[in-house]
Design a protein around this motif. Structure first.
Motif, PDB file in Angstrom:
ATOM      1  N   ARG A  35     -13.331  -0.568  -4.440  1.00  0.00           N
ATOM      2  CA  ARG A  35     -13.036  -1.769  -3.667  1.00  0.00           C
ATOM      3  C   ARG A  35     -14.307  -2.489  -3.201  1.00  0.00           C
ATOM      4  O   ARG A  35     -14.417  -3.693  -3.332  1.00  0.00           O
ATOM      5  CB  ARG A  35     -12.154  -1.420  -2.467  1.00  0.00           C
ATOM      6  N   THR A  41     -10.078  -4.834  -5.781  1.00  0.00           N
ATOM      7  CA  THR A  41      -9.219  -4.577  -4.628  1.00  0.00           C
ATOM      8  C   THR A  41      -7.765  -4.281  -5.001  1.00  0.00           C
ATOM      9  O   THR A  41      -6.937  -4.099  -4.127  1.00  0.00           O
ATOM     10  CB  THR A  41      -9.266  -5.763  -3.654  1.00  0.00           C
ATOM     11  N   CYS A  55      -3.448   4.496  -4.145  1.00  0.00           N
ATOM     12  CA  CYS A  55      -4.828   4.434  -4.640  1.00  0.00           C
ATOM     13  C   CYS A  55      -5.002   5.066  -6.012  1.00  0.00           C
ATOM     14  O   CYS A  55      -6.131   5.234  -6.477  1.00  0.00           O
ATOM     15  CB  CYS A  55      -5.752   5.117  -3.641  1.00  0.00           C
TER      16      CYS A  55
END
Length: 182
Positions: A35, A41, A55
């Motif tokens: 990120r 992102t 994630c």
């Protein structure tokens, strides 16, 4: 008082086909590296304990919770994030199926689910809905959109099994539900 500067380590890896060589702190998580250092992102950080699955990325083809490993542990790895799924401007078949099957709601869980689904379909050529649901059990969708997600993964598995190759933007859908439910 003198503040000790934290040591940094050299990190070389590939993310979505692009080589990165960075100096990172030894405690930096892979999710934070992706990120902050790579600007990717799409890898969402939810629980930071490996529970929610938001994630999830592919590390050398394997689905991994990027909040559970340090960036330096990925030294030399080939990483794929959700941003790396589309090729030449065309969405990945799973991305198309998620759209067709209304498997998206708020979208927070979607990147991690997509990445786990990519690995799952590489190892399960003809999965049943129960197997897909079992794979999804490692992901939390607060919007409870699991029905559409199962249908989307099943659709891609069925299309692969039948040898169908669909072009991007094909409006034909084989989902059992063609309108979103509220």
């Amino acid at each position: 008082m003198q503040v000790k500067r934290e040591e940094r380590y050299s990190l070389r890896l590939q993310v979505n086909g692009k080589r990165y060589e960075e100096q990172v702190e030894p405690r930096k998580l892979l999710s934070d590296f992706l990120r902050e250092d790579c600007g990717l992102t799409g890898t969402h950080v939810g629980c930071e304990h490996g529970v929610c699955g938001a994630c999830t990325v592919l590390v050398d083809g394997r689905a991994v919770r990027s909040c559970l490993i340090l960036a330096i542990q990925a030294e030399g790895a080939d990483i794929t994030t959700v941003e790396g799924l589309a090729k030449d401007g065309k969405p990945h078949p799973l991305q198309e199926a998620f759209s067709e099957c209304h498997a998206l709601q708020c979208g927070f869980c979607t990147p991690g689910i997509l990445m786990s689904s990519v690995e799952f379909l590489q190892t399960h050529a003809d999965p049943g809905k129960e197997e897909i649901a079992d794979m999804l059990s490692g992901h939390l969708c607060r919007c409870t959109g699991y029905k559409g997600i199962v249908e989307a993964v099943q659709q891609v598995a069925d299309r692969r099994k039948e040898g169908e190759v669909r072009e991007s933007g094909d409006p034909v859908s084989i989902c059992s539900r063609t309108t979103p439910t509220v």
